[in-house]
Motif scaffolding. Structure first.
Motif, short mmCIF file in Angstrom:
data_model
loop_
_atom_site.label_atom_id
_atom_site.label_comp_id
_atom_site.label_asym_id
_atom_site.label_seq_id
_atom_site.Cartn_x
_atom_site.Cartn_y
_atom_site.Cartn_z
N UNK A 150 43.18 57.70 31.92
CA UNK A 150 44.00 56.54 32.28
C UNK A 150 43.47 55.91 33.56
N UNK A 151 43.31 54.58 33.49
CA UNK A 151 42.76 53.83 34.62
C UNK A 151 43.79 52.83 35.13
N UNK A 152 43.84 52.73 36.44
CA UNK A 152 44.62 51.71 37.10
C UNK A 152 43.69 50.51 37.36
N UNK A 153 44.23 49.30 37.27
CA UNK A 153 43.43 48.11 37.48
C UNK A 153 44.25 47.06 38.24
N UNK A 154 43.52 46.20 38.95
CA UNK A 154 44.17 45.17 39.76
C UNK A 154 43.46 43.84 39.61
N UNK A 155 44.23 42.76 39.72
CA UNK A 155 43.65 41.42 39.76
C UNK A 155 44.52 40.56 40.68
N UNK A 156 43.85 39.86 41.61
CA UNK A 156 44.58 38.96 42.49
C UNK A 156 44.85 37.69 41.71
N UNK A 157 46.11 37.29 41.68
CA UNK A 157 46.50 36.21 40.80
C UNK A 157 47.56 35.35 41.46
N UNK A 158 47.49 34.05 41.24
CA UNK A 158 48.42 33.13 41.89
C UNK A 158 49.81 33.20 41.29
N UNK A 159 49.87 33.31 39.96
CA UNK A 159 51.15 33.25 39.28
C UNK A 159 51.77 34.64 39.13
N UNK A 160 53.07 34.70 39.14
CA UNK A 160 53.81 35.95 39.01
C UNK A 160 53.93 36.32 37.52
N UNK A 161 52.80 36.78 36.97
CA UNK A 161 52.75 37.14 35.56
C UNK A 161 52.16 38.53 35.41
N UNK A 162 52.30 39.10 34.21
CA UNK A 162 51.79 40.44 33.91
C UNK A 162 50.67 40.29 32.88
N UNK A 163 49.44 40.12 33.31
CA UNK A 163 48.34 39.84 32.38
C UNK A 163 47.87 41.07 31.62
N UNK A 195 41.50 40.40 32.33
CA UNK A 195 41.01 39.70 33.51
C UNK A 195 40.98 40.54 34.76
N UNK A 196 41.20 41.84 34.65
CA UNK A 196 41.21 42.71 35.82
C UNK A 196 39.79 42.89 36.35
N UNK A 197 39.68 42.91 37.68
CA UNK A 197 38.34 42.99 38.26
C UNK A 197 38.16 44.15 39.22
N UNK A 198 39.19 44.94 39.42
CA UNK A 198 39.09 46.11 40.29
C UNK A 198 39.71 47.29 39.56
N UNK A 199 38.97 48.41 39.57
CA UNK A 199 39.37 49.56 38.77
C UNK A 199 39.35 50.84 39.60
N UNK A 200 40.22 51.76 39.23
CA UNK A 200 40.17 53.09 39.80
C UNK A 200 39.22 53.98 39.03
N UNK A 201 39.13 55.24 39.47
CA UNK A 201 38.20 56.18 38.87
C UNK A 201 38.76 56.83 37.61
#
Length: 124
Positions: A94-107, A110-116
């Motif tokens: 299981x991987x956690x992922x993050x994306x900086x985004x302007x709108x308050x949505x749950x995409x 398009x995630x560009x940062x990942x954990x190990x």
């Protein structure tokens, strides 16, 4: 840029529960939508769940609806995945992922940062 660190994986029997945590470094955590993905052996990485930066919107893949819950604590810079009624087919990294985004949505993408990643194994 932020860095992600997952924890909470392990071995559990079918029907059991686990809670995964993803701690995020950086001061702008509340600008990031967060997601959980998983990858089983020999399969492609699959979307599991996501949550908006405000925490008020979530999205789940059909196979985990009603069993998994994603949540976040913007004070602790942490996102969680509570997994109940686990099945052997939930076994994956299981991987956690993050994306900086302007709108308050749950995409879903398009995630560009990942954990190990953290291993979850569900025995039958």
């Amino acid at each position: 840029q932020v860095q992600l660190a997952e924890s909470g994986g392990g071995l559990v029997q079918a029907g059991g529960s686990l809670r995964l945590s993803c701690t995020v470094s950086g001061r702008t955590f509340n600008s990031y939508a967060m997601g959980w993905f998983r990858q089983a052996p020999g399969k492609e990485r699959q979307f599991v769940a996501s949550i908006s930066w405000g925490g008020d919107y979530t999205y789940y893949t059909d196979s985990v609806k009603g069993r998994f819950t994603i949540s976040r604590d913007n004070v602790k810079n942490t996102v969680y995945l509570q997994m109940n009624s686990l099945k052997p087919e939930d076994t994956a990294v299981y991987y956690c992922a993050a994306v900086r985004i302007h709108y308050n949505v749950a995409p879903r993408g398009g995630y560009d940062t990942w954990g190990q990643g953290t291993q979850v194994t569900v025995s039958s």
